[in-house]
Design an enzyme around this catalytic site. Structure first.
Site, short mmCIF file in Angstrom:
data_model
loop_
_atom_site.label_atom_id
_atom_site.label_comp_id
_atom_site.label_asym_id
_atom_site.label_seq_id
_atom_site.Cartn_x
_atom_site.Cartn_y
_atom_site.Cartn_z
CG HIS A 482 -1.78 1.20 1.35
ND1 HIS A 482 -3.12 1.20 1.02
CD2 HIS A 482 -1.51 2.47 1.77
CE1 HIS A 482 -3.63 2.40 1.23
NE2 HIS A 482 -2.66 3.19 1.68
CD GLU A 483 1.65 3.62 3.75
OE1 GLU A 483 1.93 4.70 3.17
OE2 GLU A 483 0.60 3.46 4.39
CG HIS A 486 0.47 6.38 -0.61
ND1 HIS A 486 -0.60 7.01 -1.21
CD2 HIS A 486 -0.02 5.80 0.51
CE1 HIS A 486 -1.70 6.80 -0.49
NE2 HIS A 486 -1.37 6.06 0.55
CG HIS A 489 0.31 8.75 -6.91
ND1 HIS A 489 -0.83 9.04 -6.20
CD2 HIS A 489 0.22 9.50 -8.03
CE1 HIS A 489 -1.56 9.91 -6.85
NE2 HIS A 489 -0.94 10.22 -7.97
#
Length: 572
Positions: A482-483, A486, A489
């Site tokens: 998940h991290e 980020h 991104h």
């Protein structure tokens, strides 16, 4: 406006344990960097480069120097924006102005919560308030706003702007509008005062909410003392222990950790009143209306309608999930079968384990941190053509010796940016998984090159030991994916303007890339490429992956409904 190369060196493989059938040197450089303890620095005379390579930040006093430099550049850029003819240059000037402030404020925002040295944290906190105050004053600077309004009010000039430039110009104007630029001078000053007060209240509440609560040792059974921190005659409770099989331990942790702190409640009450007063002052029905206007949802009404729709759709399944949890509680504790607030995470986990034979400790040997990082590296290479390369930080560049530094390198475009991985537990470090933007990407016209993004990923993982690397549970692995969503991104969102780079997008879109990354964490086509036993090298069996994927559906409605509850509370 929001306040928001060195040569890549591969870390040499270093064996810290004796595997039975597998030599650690077969890990890739990235895998080795995360499965081994960091190399001790040998050159004691190496000159410190400062935190994140910022020379001024070789000491806490450097934050004041960095802030003064940024504010001096800000004054010059404000003057330039107000005096230059309306055009693309106006927007570029605004973006550079925002960047100069963000580069100091965002870095300080991270250091104030993560640095182990209280002097650094205090200096960073003061810098955050100082820069934040300047930003709020700029957001109500009429002359600065007029220079942008002049641009947007001229149809001919607007028609000559490319779509990205026009969008960024509109976003900067939106920041002016929600800050009360339309008010008279007296009310604008009042709005700035409320903004500055909110900076202090937000900071006070966030710090207070992460502070452990304490209770006298005599108030809880002695056999539970070892589960908590100790401070003289007191026990410190700094978390919920939600996964513990001990009913009493979960209850004590829940009641003590979440026990209302009078000072903190006063702070929260004042914060909410201040938000409401600010929202009304600048022309909004509530703070929620002001906060949501710049998102995809647009309004609290849309959000509440969506949450109600979800609740209605989930209603029948949620009831079944809670009945399953009640039945399990009765089975485990027949003398006290009532379902309590501290039972949900534990019981849903028990149900998953019972139905699909999911025991996290069975998965962990296949999910060493190094192998998971290898998996992410392979995945990013296949999806985006980028590779993660381990770099050895320079002296003074990182805030803790266990922080790892990664270069993100594209197969044709070269270096895209850096990710600092602050993955391991330490005292005074917040127990939360999160992504921090330290520097946003942008095209620097004067330098003729792209400003590379820098981010930090923060997790709370156990350290490797002499006998084993850091081993992740499936949940930890999912959080890591998940991290990293980020982080990528931020790396791949290579925009011309830093005001919209990477995760600096609508807040209700920012989680989309990272949520999508979670799906890779339970797909056998992905896991089969990297999940292997840290001692034997055996791959994670497909049947175990299938059970893990199916288990996520157990109590899924109840888990989602809990998140809906938090969202509704937030809206209210």
């Amino acid at each position: 406006m929001s306040a928001c190369k060195r040569l890549v060196c591969l870390v040499k493989p270093r064996s810290l344990w004796a595997p039975t059938r597998r030599n650690v040197s077969t890990w890739s450089p990235v895998g080795t960097a995360f499965n081994a303890r960091p190399l001790k620095r040998q050159d004691f005379f190496e000159k410190t480069v400062g935190l994140f390579g910022v020379p001024e930040l070789s000491s806490p006093a450097g934050f004041q120097v960095a802030a003064k430099t940024a504010l001096r550049k800000t004054e010059s850029l404000v003057e330039k924006a107000c005096s230059s003819p309306a055009g693309v240059g106006t927007v570029e000037c605004f973006d550079q102005l925002s960047d100069e402030l963000c580069k100091v404020a965002d870095l300080a925002d991270f250091i104030k919560v993560a640095h182990p040295d209280p002097e650094y944290r205090e200096a960073a906190e003061k810098t955050c308030v100082e820069i934040g105050t300047v930003v709020e004053k700029l957001n109500t600077n009429v002359e600065l706003c007029q220079s942008l309004k002049k641009l947007l009010d001229d149809p001919k000039t607007v028609a000559q702007l490319d779509p990205d430039t026009r969008r960024v110009a509109e976003l900067f104007m939106f920041d002016f509008e929600i800050s009360g630029i339309h008010l008279d001078e007296k009310l604008r000053k009042e709005a700035v005062g409320l903004h500055v007060k909110l900076l202090d209240l937000n900071n006070e509440f966030l710090i207070g909410s992460h502070t452990p609560n304490r209770i006298a040792k005599s108030a809880i059974p002695q056999h539970l003392h070892t589960h908590f921190g100790s401070e003289g005659s007191f026990i410190q409770v700094g978390g919920l222990h939600a996964d513990s099989p001990d009913d009493l331990l979960r209850e004590i942790a829940y009641r003590v950790y979440l026990y209302p702190n009078a000072d903190l409640m006063d702070c929260l009450e004042e914060l909410l009143k201040c938000r409401y007063k600010l929202a009304k002052l600048v022309g909004y029905k509530s703070y929620g209306h002001r906060a949501l206007k710049g998102t995809m949802a647009k309004s609290p009404e849309t959000v509440m309608s969506f949450l109600q729709l979800l609740t209605d759709k989930l209603s029948d399944r949620t009831k079944k999930d809670f009945q399953m949890m009640r039945d399990m509680k009765k089975k485990l504790n027949p003398r006290n079968p009532e379902l309590m607030a501290w039972d949900h995470p534990f019981l849903s986990g028990v149900l998953r384990a019972e139905r699909f034979n999911i025991e996290p400790s069975h998965y962990s040997p296949y999910l060493s941190l190094g192998s998971c990082m290898e998996g992410l590296n392979s995945l990013f290479s296949q999806l985006y053509g980028v590779s993660l390369m381990s770099e050895h930080p320079s002296a003074g560049e990182v805030w803790s010796e266990d922080v790892r530094k990664l270069a993100v390198v594209h197969e044709t475009e070269g270096l895209l940016g850096h990710i600092y991985c602050d993955f391991f537990q330490r005292s005074d470090k917040p127990h939360q998984d999160c992504h921090f933007t330290i520097r946003g990407g942008r095209w620097c016209k004067d330098a003729g090159q792209y400003q590379l993004p820098v981010v930090v990923l923060m997790l709370s993982l156990p350290h490797p030991t002499k006998s084993a690397p850091t081993l992740l549970t499936p949940g930890m692995m999912e959080n890591l994916f998940h991290e990293m969503g980020h982080a990528m991104h931020s790396m791949l969102g290579r925009t011309r303007y830093q005001h919209v780079t990477g995760t600096r997008c609508a807040t209700d879109f920012a989680e989309v890339p990272s949520i999508l990354m979670e799906y890779f964490a339970t797909d056998y086509r992905v896991l089969s490429q990297f999940a292997r036993h840290y001692q034997t090298g055996q791959p994670l069996p497909e049947s175990m992956v299938a059970r893990l994927s199916e288990s996520k559906k157990v109590c899924g409605a109840a888990d989602t409904q809990l998140q809906i509850f938090y969202a509704v509370l937030d809206q209210i």
